[in-house]
Design a protein around this motif. Structure first.
Motif, mmCIF file in Angstrom:
data_model
loop_
_atom_site.group_PDB
_atom_site.id
_atom_site.type_symbol
_atom_site.label_atom_id
_atom_site.label_comp_id
_atom_site.label_asym_id
_atom_site.label_seq_id
_atom_site.Cartn_x
_atom_site.Cartn_y
_atom_site.Cartn_z
ATOM 1 N N ALA A 125 -8.857 6.600 7.085
ATOM 2 C CA ALA A 125 -9.600 7.578 6.292
ATOM 3 C C ALA A 125 -10.581 6.897 5.346
ATOM 4 N N MET A 126 -10.162 5.807 4.733
ATOM 5 C CA MET A 126 -11.043 5.116 3.791
ATOM 6 C C MET A 126 -12.241 4.498 4.503
ATOM 7 N N ALA A 146 2.257 9.897 4.286
ATOM 8 C CA ALA A 146 1.471 8.661 4.306
ATOM 9 C C ALA A 146 1.253 8.088 2.913
ATOM 10 N N VAL A 147 1.469 8.894 1.876
ATOM 11 C CA VAL A 147 1.233 8.405 0.513
ATOM 12 C C VAL A 147 2.540 8.015 -0.180
ATOM 13 N N CYS A 156 -4.050 1.220 -1.441
ATOM 14 C CA CYS A 156 -4.994 2.322 -1.268
ATOM 15 C C CYS A 156 -5.534 2.843 -2.596
ATOM 16 N N LEU A 157 -4.645 3.168 -3.523
ATOM 17 C CA LEU A 157 -5.075 3.804 -4.770
ATOM 18 C C LEU A 157 -6.093 2.972 -5.552
ATOM 19 N N PRO A 158 -5.887 1.659 -5.725
ATOM 20 C CA PRO A 158 -6.910 0.887 -6.448
ATOM 21 C C PRO A 158 -8.271 0.924 -5.762
ATOM 22 N N LEU A 180 -5.270 12.361 -5.955
ATOM 23 C CA LEU A 180 -6.163 11.548 -6.786
ATOM 24 C C LEU A 180 -7.504 12.255 -6.906
ATOM 25 N N GLU A 181 -7.963 12.424 -8.133
ATOM 26 C CA GLU A 181 -9.272 13.027 -8.352
ATOM 27 C C GLU A 181 -10.373 12.007 -8.077
#
Length: 217
Positions: A125-126, A146-147, A156-158, A180-181
């Motif tokens: 996705a990224m 997946a999260v 992923c988050l960073p 995550l916004e």
């Protein structure tokens, strides 16, 4: 009793088979999307407040994405009068950004609200969303399972925060939630040949969506 070559071979085969069964039993089933990518994209757009037409999943720049866009009706009317519909040829669109041709090039007829990348894994996705995040809003849509991994939290988050990506999750019942916004205060690229061509593709899809809607009425 002394081990014969035949007994040793049988023991080795049996041991290998046992290890194979043990390894196979530890392999987790792949995470699947709880609904079609188009349905998940529509729900994600609604959750994000992206008011526009959620266009069907398409491949742009080698990535599968869903564009959320609106038709600029005044520009569309002007382009109809000029006889200039959507232009898919990238070489032609590239010339529209040349200084000597920019003044006479047709105006962008689509307003792109954002781009969604629906995938089973965050890396996929990224990779699909990041090229479009350089020009505007972009988000990843992932299965909720997946999260729930250390890999997602640590890796992923960073990266998602750095690129300004939003992350929307879909539970097994295809209900969406915001994990995550997206970050709106970031440097975006000006219009260039790539963004201009993507706009033409969105324009083409918007007209096709209007035609399908008209035929179904």
């Amino acid at each position: 009793m002394a081990a014969t070559p035949q007994n040793t071979e049988r023991s080795t085969v049996a041991g290998s088979a046992k290890r194979s069964r043990t390894t196979a039993s530890r392999v987790l089933p792949p995470i699947e999307l709880p609904a079609s990518p188009d349905e998940l994209a529509r729900k994600a757009a609604a959750l994000l407040g992206w008011n526009g037409v959620v266009l069907p999943v398409t491949t742009l720049l080698g990535r599968k994405v869903s564009i959320v866009a609106r038709l600029r009706t005044d520009v569309h009317a002007e382009r109809i009068a000029m006889g200039v519909g959507p232009v898919a040829d990238r070489a032609t669109v590239d010339t529209w950004t040349w200084p000597e041709l920019a003044a006479t090039a047709p105006a962008p007829a689509a307003e792109i609200i954002g781009v969604l990348a629906v995938a089973r894994h965050w890396r996929t996705a990224m990779a699909s969303a990041v090229p479009f995040a350089r020009y505007g809003e972009a988000a990843m849509v992932l299965p909720s399972l997946a999260v729930l991994t250390e890999d997602y939290v640590a890796n992923c988050l960073p990266r998602a925060r750095a690129y300004g990506l939003a992350v929307v999750t879909a539970d097994p019942y295809a209900m969406s939630d915001l994990d995550l916004e997206g970050r709106t205060e970031r440097l975006l690229l000006d219009e260039d040949p790539v963004s201009r061509w993507v706009n033409e593709m969105a324009y083409e899809q918007l007209l096709r969506a209007d035609l399908v809607a008209a035929e179904s009425d």
